[in-house]
Design an enzyme around this catalytic site. Structure first.
Site, short mmCIF file in Angstrom:
data_model
loop_
_atom_site.label_atom_id
_atom_site.label_comp_id
_atom_site.label_asym_id
_atom_site.label_seq_id
_atom_site.Cartn_x
_atom_site.Cartn_y
_atom_site.Cartn_z
N TRP A 184 0.79 -1.14 -0.04
CA TRP A 184 0.17 0.00 -0.03
C TRP A 184 0.67 1.24 0.12
CZ3 TRP A 184 -0.54 3.86 3.79
CH2 TRP A 184 -1.30 4.75 3.52
N GLU A 225 -3.04 -2.92 -2.54
CA GLU A 225 -4.07 -2.32 -1.80
C GLU A 225 -4.41 -0.77 -2.24
OE1 GLU A 225 -5.39 -1.18 2.83
OE2 GLU A 225 -3.45 -1.96 2.41
N LYS A 227 -6.94 2.79 -2.25
CA LYS A 227 -7.47 3.55 -1.14
C LYS A 227 -8.37 4.66 -1.97
CE LYS A 227 -6.65 5.73 3.30
NZ LYS A 227 -5.72 5.76 4.67
N ASP A 258 -9.72 -3.19 1.89
CA ASP A 258 -9.81 -2.89 3.07
C ASP A 258 -10.93 -2.18 3.54
OD1 ASP A 258 -9.30 -0.76 5.33
OD2 ASP A 258 -7.27 -1.32 5.19
N HIS A 261 -11.38 1.59 3.21
CA HIS A 261 -10.87 2.46 1.96
C HIS A 261 -11.71 2.74 0.86
CE1 HIS A 261 -5.98 1.32 2.95
NE2 HIS A 261 -6.80 1.90 4.06
N HIS A 285 -8.49 -6.49 4.61
CA HIS A 285 -8.19 -5.62 6.03
C HIS A 285 -9.44 -5.11 6.72
CE1 HIS A 285 -3.55 -4.56 5.05
NE2 HIS A 285 -3.69 -5.87 5.23
N ASP A 293 -12.12 7.04 7.00
CA ASP A 293 -11.47 6.01 7.12
C ASP A 293 -10.46 6.11 8.48
OD1 ASP A 293 -9.58 3.64 6.78
OD2 ASP A 293 -7.95 4.73 5.88
N ASP A 295 -10.16 4.00 11.03
CA ASP A 295 -9.50 2.79 11.74
C ASP A 295 -9.90 2.59 13.14
OD1 ASP A 295 -7.58 1.69 9.63
OD2 ASP A 295 -6.98 3.68 9.46
N ASP A 325 -6.85 -4.48 10.47
CA ASP A 325 -5.99 -3.24 10.34
C ASP A 325 -6.46 -1.88 10.79
OD1 ASP A 325 -4.30 -1.32 9.54
OD2 ASP A 325 -4.83 -1.30 7.25
#
Length: 417
Positions: A184, A225, A227, A258, A261, A285, A293, A295, A325
């Site tokens: 990524w 990956e 995003k 993800d 993402h 992820h 995003d 997390d 993640d």
């Protein structure tokens, strides 16, 4: 929980054609990859007191007890593993090597810097996954790495990517296992660029050079990956979903999805079956975005449940690699690991307990009302009792015992750092 309680739950699932004992046996064999960077807020150990800097991501919070070195990080991971049932892998970023206090740049790292992790994981019968680190570095400060207009910067990051793949291959050989190495890159711009194409051409050429180096797929598999946006790259990300979807299909790499993402209202569950038609395998992820995003720690919410249901319904448990993640520095980091990974596995358990055979029979006969009814009935089946039985078989604490254990570690260890 008494055996009588589990027996009752088992009988209720059996009425729908589900063998809970078989499900629990299969569940334990499915690995979840535990992200090391939750333990120190994505700082790594390249330099003393290293902290995340730039690269389109951000950690918030300053809860007591952040791991300050590898010994503390390993201690914290060991503590979290006491509460995480099932097969677990360890996911490392390249900045988590053992550099011995020496300045080792990203294009100078070697397997020797990670051999300690290999020995540590081998002793715990854990596999390892790996990640090049394309952020928190002076040569990533302007927002571009593999797509930089500066050839020297591109070459530096190409070297880093090649070294990471070679390190991963050696890790895989040492463990007799396959490492998933995830690429990524945060490349992008805060405002709209005048030229979107040229950076993407440079990114493609750089990746081609990295992947042209032959690595034994028995020991390392590469994934790319995408995003939607990052901090400082709100308007343009070079490695968009379309870019990496096309790259993975063209070059036969794995594709990483993800859950944080994409657009805030866009789930990744529906993408899984589509992408499995065109790429060999998928890396997930699993995260939880709140408005962006962000997390957040994974919980037993609908998006997580949808992801796990789709994997199971698509019969893709051997084609989808599940990694965590997220990173939250505002709470006890042991809780973050344990709660998030338990929630993901519990969602996987719920998906495996669905009366999918009956649902498919109804669907194939055109009885969509029956399919809907079965799906709704499944939500009322005693998942909690089966989960508690699973934790018991795995020797992991549940409920208040888990909470009390982690709080004791906080008082005895984290609070004293």
């Amino acid at each position: 929980m008494s055996s009588t309680t589990y027996k009752s739950a088992k009988d209720k699932y059996a009425a729908y054609g589900v063998d809970t004992d078989k499900v629990l046996e299969n569940l334990s064999s499915i690995p979840l990859s535990m992200h090391c960077w939750q333990g120190d807020d994505v700082g790594g150990f390249e330099t003393p007191d290293a902290e995340l800097s730039g690269g389109g991501i951000q950690v918030t919070g300053n809860f007591k007890g952040k791991a300050r070195n590898i010994a503390e990080l390993r201690s914290d991971i060991d503590e979290a593993l006491k509460y995480i049932p099932g097969k677990t892998r360890l996911n490392l970023h390249a900045i988590y090597g053992e550099f011995g206090g020496n300045k080792v740049d990203r294009n100078e790292i070697s397997y020797e810097h990670f051999k300690g992790w290999v020995d540590w994981c081998k002793a715990r019968k854990m596999g390892i996954d790996f990640n090049p680190t394309y952020f928190s570095h002076p040569l990533a400060a302007d927002g571009f790495t593999l797509s930089s207009a500066d050839k020297k910067i591109r070459e530096f990051w190409i070297e880093h990517g090649i070294l990471c793949r070679k390190i991963a291959e050696k890790i895989g050989k040492a463990l007799g296992d396959t490492v998933i190495t995830n690429f990524w890159m945060p490349d992008g711009m805060k405002d709209s660029p005048a030229d979107r194409l040229a950076p993407r051409k440079r990114m493609e050429e750089s990746l081609d050079k990295i992947f042209s180096v032959k690595i034994n797929p028995r020991y390392n598999r590469d994934s790319v990956e995408s995003k939607l946006f990052g901090i400082g790259s709100e308007s343009y990300v070079v490695g968009s979903h379309e870019f990496f979807m096309g790259y993975a299909v063209k070059n036969g790499t794995l594709l990483t999805l993800d859950s944080g993402h994409f657009h805030p209202t866009e789930g990744i569950a529906d993408k899984i079956s589509s992408m499995l038609l065109f790429v060999p395998e998928i890396l997930l992820h699993v995260s939880r975005g709140v408005r962006w995003d962000s997390d957040h720690v994974v919980i037993s919410d609908d998006p997580t449940a949808d992801i796990m249901r789709e994997i199971v319904r698509a019969g893709a448990l051997k084609k989808v690699h599940i990694g965590m993640d997220y990173f939250d520095g505002s709470i006890n980091r042991i809780f973050a690991w344990a709660v998030g990974m338990r929630a993901a596995r519990k969602a996987l358990l719920a998906a495996m307990l669905e009366p999918i055979s009956l649902m498919r029979q109804a669907e194939n006969s055109g009885d969509y009302g029956m399919r809907l009814a079965l799906s709704e009935e499944a939500r009322s089946l005693p998942l909690a009792e089966v989960w508690q039985e699973y934790c018991k078989r795995e020797g992991k604490a549940c409920g208040l015992k888990m909470l009390e254990g982690i709080k004791k570690y906080e008082d005895k260890v984290l609070s004293k750092r």
